[in-house]
Design a protein around this motif. Sequence first.
Motif, mmCIF file in Angstrom:
data_model
loop_
_atom_site.group_PDB
_atom_site.id
_atom_site.type_symbol
_atom_site.label_atom_id
_atom_site.label_comp_id
_atom_site.label_asym_id
_atom_site.label_seq_id
_atom_site.Cartn_x
_atom_site.Cartn_y
_atom_site.Cartn_z
ATOM 1 N N LEU A 97 0.739 -1.240 -0.054
ATOM 2 C CA LEU A 97 -0.069 0.044 0.042
ATOM 3 C C LEU A 97 0.893 1.387 -0.059
ATOM 4 C CD1 LEU A 97 -2.391 -1.115 2.742
ATOM 5 C CD2 LEU A 97 -2.821 -0.789 0.148
ATOM 6 N N SER A 115 -5.549 8.281 1.101
ATOM 7 C CA SER A 115 -6.213 7.061 0.590
ATOM 8 C C SER A 115 -5.162 5.967 1.166
ATOM 9 C CB SER A 115 -6.571 6.916 -0.757
ATOM 10 O OG SER A 115 -5.498 7.363 -1.475
ATOM 11 N N PHE A 116 -3.987 5.922 1.302
ATOM 12 C CA PHE A 116 -3.122 4.819 1.819
ATOM 13 C C PHE A 116 -3.577 4.569 3.283
ATOM 14 C CE2 PHE A 116 0.475 4.202 4.673
ATOM 15 C CZ PHE A 116 0.851 2.933 4.198
ATOM 16 N N ASN A 118 -6.563 5.287 4.695
ATOM 17 C CA ASN A 118 -7.908 4.354 4.595
ATOM 18 C C ASN A 118 -7.596 3.159 4.364
ATOM 19 O OD1 ASN A 118 -9.595 6.619 5.373
ATOM 20 N ND2 ASN A 118 -9.530 7.633 3.248
ATOM 21 N N SER A 119 -7.045 2.480 3.498
ATOM 22 C CA SER A 119 -6.700 1.460 3.048
ATOM 23 C C SER A 119 -5.986 0.325 4.354
ATOM 24 C CB SER A 119 -5.928 0.913 1.750
ATOM 25 O OG SER A 119 -5.856 1.990 0.880
ATOM 26 N N PHE A 122 -8.625 0.056 6.788
ATOM 27 C CA PHE A 122 -9.411 -1.278 6.231
ATOM 28 C C PHE A 122 -8.747 -2.516 6.810
ATOM 29 C CE2 PHE A 122 -10.917 -4.296 3.393
ATOM 30 C CZ PHE A 122 -12.180 -4.424 3.383
ATOM 31 N N MET A 123 -7.629 -2.594 6.377
ATOM 32 C CA MET A 123 -6.935 -3.812 6.561
ATOM 33 C C MET A 123 -6.571 -4.201 7.962
ATOM 34 S SD MET A 123 -3.877 -4.539 3.616
ATOM 35 C CE MET A 123 -2.599 -4.654 4.666
#
Lengths: 201, 157
Positions: A97, A115-116, A118-119, A122-123
């Motif tokens: 990521l 966005s990094f 946000n991912s 999520f992860m």
Amino acid sequence: MSMQNFDGLKNMWQQAGSGNDLPDAKEVLAKVEAVRKKMIRKNIFLITTLALTFAFIAWVGFHYDFELISTRIGIIITLVAIVSGILFSTKLAKVLLKPNDPTLSNSDYLQQMISFRNSMRFMQTKGMALYFLLLSTGIILYMYEFASRDLAFGIIAYSLTLGWIAFNWFYLRKRTIRKQEKEINEQIAALEGLNSNLKKD
Amino acid sequence: MEFEELYTAYSPKVFRLCLGYVNDRDWAKDLTQETFIQVWQHLPKFRNESSLGTWIFRIASNICLRQIDRSSRMPKAEVPFQVEDKNDDHKDEQMELLYKCIGMLEETDRLIISLVLEDLPQKEIAGITGISEGNLRVKIHRIKQTLTQKFNEHAKL
């Protein structure tokens, strides 16, 4: 000191040297080379670790004679959970990521960092749930062969294990997620602050 | 251009940009190095869409923005200590005051004004920051005024 207009400041700025603060180009190139070597070493280490782990899983799964197939499957699931847990919490997440294109414009770069994160968020939440699920399933399957031999022992062993899993799931996991979320949310807020400052008049 | 040539030509400029942003010489030195490591790594990707200088400044400013990982938010510089008015030869002191005044601006404004001070055309600054030229013109006007005013206020103390 005399009053300055902006052009005065500009002159001052452009005349300022960097003092003796900067290393010479050779030193920087040496550092570049060191970084490159370190990256290669890291990759070799990662690949070796993975290969060894898979060899170990295969060995454990097929070397011992268990009566039930569930035991074997349990071992494999548990190890897969542990290895992926380690990989995702450390290196792989960053490799997959990492925003690593500093040649974008500032606003695109900030967006990429947001966005990094946000991912990552999520992860961390979904990935951790999957990790716990795999680990618990693995352990429960593995235990079955031994627990099924004696009912009383089986009941005790399963209640203790399930109790431990529940404690992890409802307390430790929640706490870890809360902590990580707080950190990531703060970073996102800071980045969004930068981005909106950049955009406003 | 060879890396060494490029480094010699641009590292003092990158250092000034970083120093304006973080207000700490050692830190700025690290950021300059980090910038040129990235420059070296991405150089094969450079396609002459912009001038090399603009491209390097873009990397440097992103490296600065990335420092948000290191401290949740770059602290604004404290109100500068009184710089004594001994005589006008004290260029270092004036320079120090200028960096401090830049450090009192918002993070993104620090980057923009450093690029203006480097005499980059507004079109290129727009390309580095990713904001429209119209928006940028307004911003630059405001930051210039704020900076000049702050500098003169504190120089008088």
